[in-house]
Design a protein around this motif. Structure first.
Motif, mmCIF file in Angstrom:
data_model
loop_
_atom_site.group_PDB
_atom_site.id
_atom_site.type_symbol
_atom_site.label_atom_id
_atom_site.label_comp_id
_atom_site.label_asym_id
_atom_site.label_seq_id
_atom_site.Cartn_x
_atom_site.Cartn_y
_atom_site.Cartn_z
ATOM 1 N N SER A 267 0.840 -1.194 0.000
ATOM 2 C CA SER A 267 0.000 0.000 0.000
ATOM 3 C C SER A 267 0.876 1.246 0.000
ATOM 4 C CB SER A 267 -0.905 0.022 1.235
ATOM 5 O OG SER A 267 -0.119 0.214 2.416
ATOM 6 N N PRO B 200 -0.509 -1.266 -14.013
ATOM 7 C CA PRO B 200 -1.454 -0.228 -13.573
ATOM 8 C C PRO B 200 -1.566 -0.096 -12.060
ATOM 9 C CG PRO B 200 -2.379 -1.470 -15.402
ATOM 10 C CD PRO B 200 -1.110 -2.166 -15.021
ATOM 11 N N VAL B 201 -1.569 -1.212 -11.339
ATOM 12 C CA VAL B 201 -1.685 -1.123 -9.882
ATOM 13 C C VAL B 201 -0.450 -0.441 -9.299
ATOM 14 C CG1 VAL B 201 -1.954 -2.410 -7.729
ATOM 15 C CG2 VAL B 201 -3.153 -3.172 -9.788
ATOM 16 N N VAL C 178 1.384 1.775 -10.823
ATOM 17 C CA VAL C 178 1.267 3.200 -11.154
ATOM 18 C C VAL C 178 0.325 3.896 -10.178
ATOM 19 C CG1 VAL C 178 0.497 4.847 -12.903
ATOM 20 C CG2 VAL C 178 1.845 2.838 -13.577
ATOM 21 N N GLN C 179 -0.781 3.250 -9.848
ATOM 22 C CA GLN C 179 -1.722 3.826 -8.890
ATOM 23 C C GLN C 179 -1.042 4.053 -7.543
ATOM 24 O OE1 GLN C 179 -5.272 1.497 -8.240
ATOM 25 N NE2 GLN C 179 -5.870 2.694 -6.456
ATOM 26 N N ARG C 180 -0.278 3.049 -7.084
ATOM 27 C CA ARG C 180 0.429 3.209 -5.812
ATOM 28 C C ARG C 180 1.405 4.384 -5.885
ATOM 29 N NH1 ARG C 180 -2.886 -0.157 -4.845
ATOM 30 N NH2 ARG C 180 -2.600 -2.109 -3.695
ATOM 31 N N GLN D 53 1.241 7.016 -7.733
ATOM 32 C CA GLN D 53 0.487 8.275 -7.722
ATOM 33 C C GLN D 53 0.054 8.642 -6.304
ATOM 34 O OE1 GLN D 53 -2.548 7.193 -10.539
ATOM 35 N NE2 GLN D 53 -1.419 8.010 -12.302
ATOM 36 N N GLU D 54 -0.369 7.646 -5.546
ATOM 37 C CA GLU D 54 -0.783 7.892 -4.165
ATOM 38 C C GLU D 54 0.400 8.336 -3.308
ATOM 39 O OE1 GLU D 54 -4.338 4.498 -4.352
ATOM 40 O OE2 GLU D 54 -2.417 4.055 -3.387
#
Length: 481
Positions: free
Chosen positions: A328, A360-361, A363-365, A367-368
């Motif tokens: 996370s 993609p996952v 990349v999302q992490r 970004q967060e």
């Protein structure tokens, strides 16, 4: 590298990627070259780095390189029912189908920049010997005629990565494997390959070893003279070193009784002639050519008395695997904070897929993580450690102007700051404005004993809810440097 479930075993018995203990032997040898010392100081300012393990192995979604190593350990496993020799032949043909047509290094660099990272370490060559750059020393390379991607205008992948990240202001690091399992002068076809080491006695066959040393120097010469400014030479494969014994380097193996000396003094001198001030990281070997140390997949319990960098995967694997289990953003941020509070850097790895895309996952992490860094980066970059380093849920960093930042790391179920917070440790200067990063409002504070007591208004507690970590600025709490 290994999946997360193997990390403990890896740390105890030479995991892939480093194939050594996270700690290096002997005392740290400080660098005396003023250009290198200056570069190390700059590198310590960067704090947060981005790493990528990528090669033809990403097509299979397997651990990078290690499945062709004939050791009876989990990270070297191959499919049941297939002979080792047959598997190696299939693996070595992977470049013939490697065609990452969605490779977009500018996008990678933008994603990494938005995540708040400041330097990149890219795998130019891993242990399997496949070169992700246009080397003239080997046909086992991304630009070879039998590799579909060779006709792409961006075929020299390392050059494209370095150029794209350099254009975004990144420091540039070249990962390079000292062992090369594709090179006949390292793993000679005359003998079996029982483990990760070279498979002949270098004392009996000095001519073969000399050819390998010359080959290695020539490749490092290419990377340091033909690919623009390079800040870090990140050498992996710590069993390749001049010592006569290699105890504990491999699980179940005492190593080999012959030296694997690649002439680090000559290699470093040549590389630094091309790149003055180059940081050389001869991982897990110790001595004067390990300018900083690299604990792997873990964070030391205490601050270390030398420059260091935790290298860690965002997922379980160093290279791309389908449906990887990604950490996370909260976990990564809190580990980053713990690392920098102890004076280290944090190098976070993501493996691109076979098409050349970051998952993609992942990349999302990123970004967060980047969203948190945009608010709190001032407490991270160019910071150094300061006692007490950590105290309960708090971690501390200092800036050169004497500002101390206190990070509050909440528990998993803790969504808001307490209304009254006692921050142990360094005291702000009298009359200083204590603030929570992300807000311009000065906070009411007082000093009680060895703690700074801060009152946090309800509106600010609501506004900053669900943060991965909260950061308080304490001006003047340390001497200016």
């Amino acid at each position: 590298m290994t999946p997360l479930r193997l990390v403990l075993a890896a740390l105890l018995c030479a995991a892939p990627f480093s194939a050594t203990h996270a700690e290096s032997p002997g005392e740290y040898v400080p660098e005396t070259d003023p250009l290198v010392v200056r570069k190390l100081d700059q590198w310590q300012d960067w704090k947060f780095g981005f790493m990528m393990h990528w090669g033809p192995y990403s097509q299979w979604g397997v651990v990078e390189s290690w499945s062709i190593c004939s050791e009876d350990v989990e990270w070297c496993e191959r499919p049941e029912g297939e002979a080792y020799v047959d598997y190696v032949k299939r693996y070595e043909r992977l470049p013939e189908t490697f065609n990452p047509v969605k490779f977009d290094p500018e996008l990678w660099a933008q994603i990494a920049k938005d995540a708040g990272t400041k330097y990149v370490v890219f795998t130019t060559k891993h242990h399997d010997g496949f070169n992700m750059y246009d080397t003239r020393q080997s046909d086992y390379r991304i630009t070879a005629p039998n590799v579909p991607f060779h006709a792409n205008p961006r075929a020299d992948i390392t050059r494209e990565v370095f150029d794209a990240f350099r254009a975004e202001g990144f420091g540039i690091g070249a990962y390079f494997s000292k062992p090369d399992w594709h090179n006949d002068d390292y793993w000679s076809p005359r003998w079996a390959t029982p483990n990760r080491h070279n498979n002949y006695d270098t004392r009996k066959h000095p001519d073969m070893w000399k050819r390998f040393v010359d080959f290695t120097h020539a490749q490092i010469g290419e990377l340091t003279s033909q690919y623009g400014p390079v800040d870090i030479l990140w050498l992996d494969g710590g069993w390749v070193r001049p010592t006569d014994t290699l105890d504990n380097i491999a699980e179940g193996n005492a190593g080999v009784p012959w030296p694997q000396d690649i002439d680090m003094p000559g290699l470093a001198a040549m590389a630094r002639k091309h790149q003055p001030g180059l940081i050389v990281v001869d991982r897990a070997v110790g001595g004067r050519y390990e300018n900083y140390r690299t604990p792997e997949q873990k964070i030391p319990d205490q601050p270390l008395p030398y420059p260091w960098e935790t290298c860690m995967t965002l997922g379980d694997s160093w290279s791309y695997t389908p449906n990887d289990n990604y950490k996370s953003a909260r976990s990564v941020v809190q580990m980053l904070v713990d690392v920098i509070a102890k004076g280290g850097n944090y190098l976070l790895n993501v493996g691109p897929d076979a098409n050349g895309e970051l998952p993609p996952v992942a990349v999302q992490r990123l970004q967060e993580i980047g969203a948190w860094m945009k608010v709190n980066g001032e407490a991270v970059y160019a910071s150094r450690s300061i006692a007490p380093y950590r105290d309960g849920k708090f971690r501390y960093t200092r800036l050169k102007d004497g500002t101390v930042h206190a990070f509050y790391l909440p528990d998993a179920d803790e969504t808001r700051l307490p209304a009254t917070l006692r921050i142990p440790g360094p005291a702000p200067a009298a009359g200083a404005e204590v603030k929570l990063l992300g807000s311009d409002a000065p906070l009411a504070w007082r000093r009680e004993g060895d703690a700074t007591v801060v009152e946090v208004p309800a509106s600010l507690r609501k506004q900053t809810a669900n943060a991965y970590a909260w950061v308080f600025r304490l001006p003047g709490a340390a001497p200016a440097h």
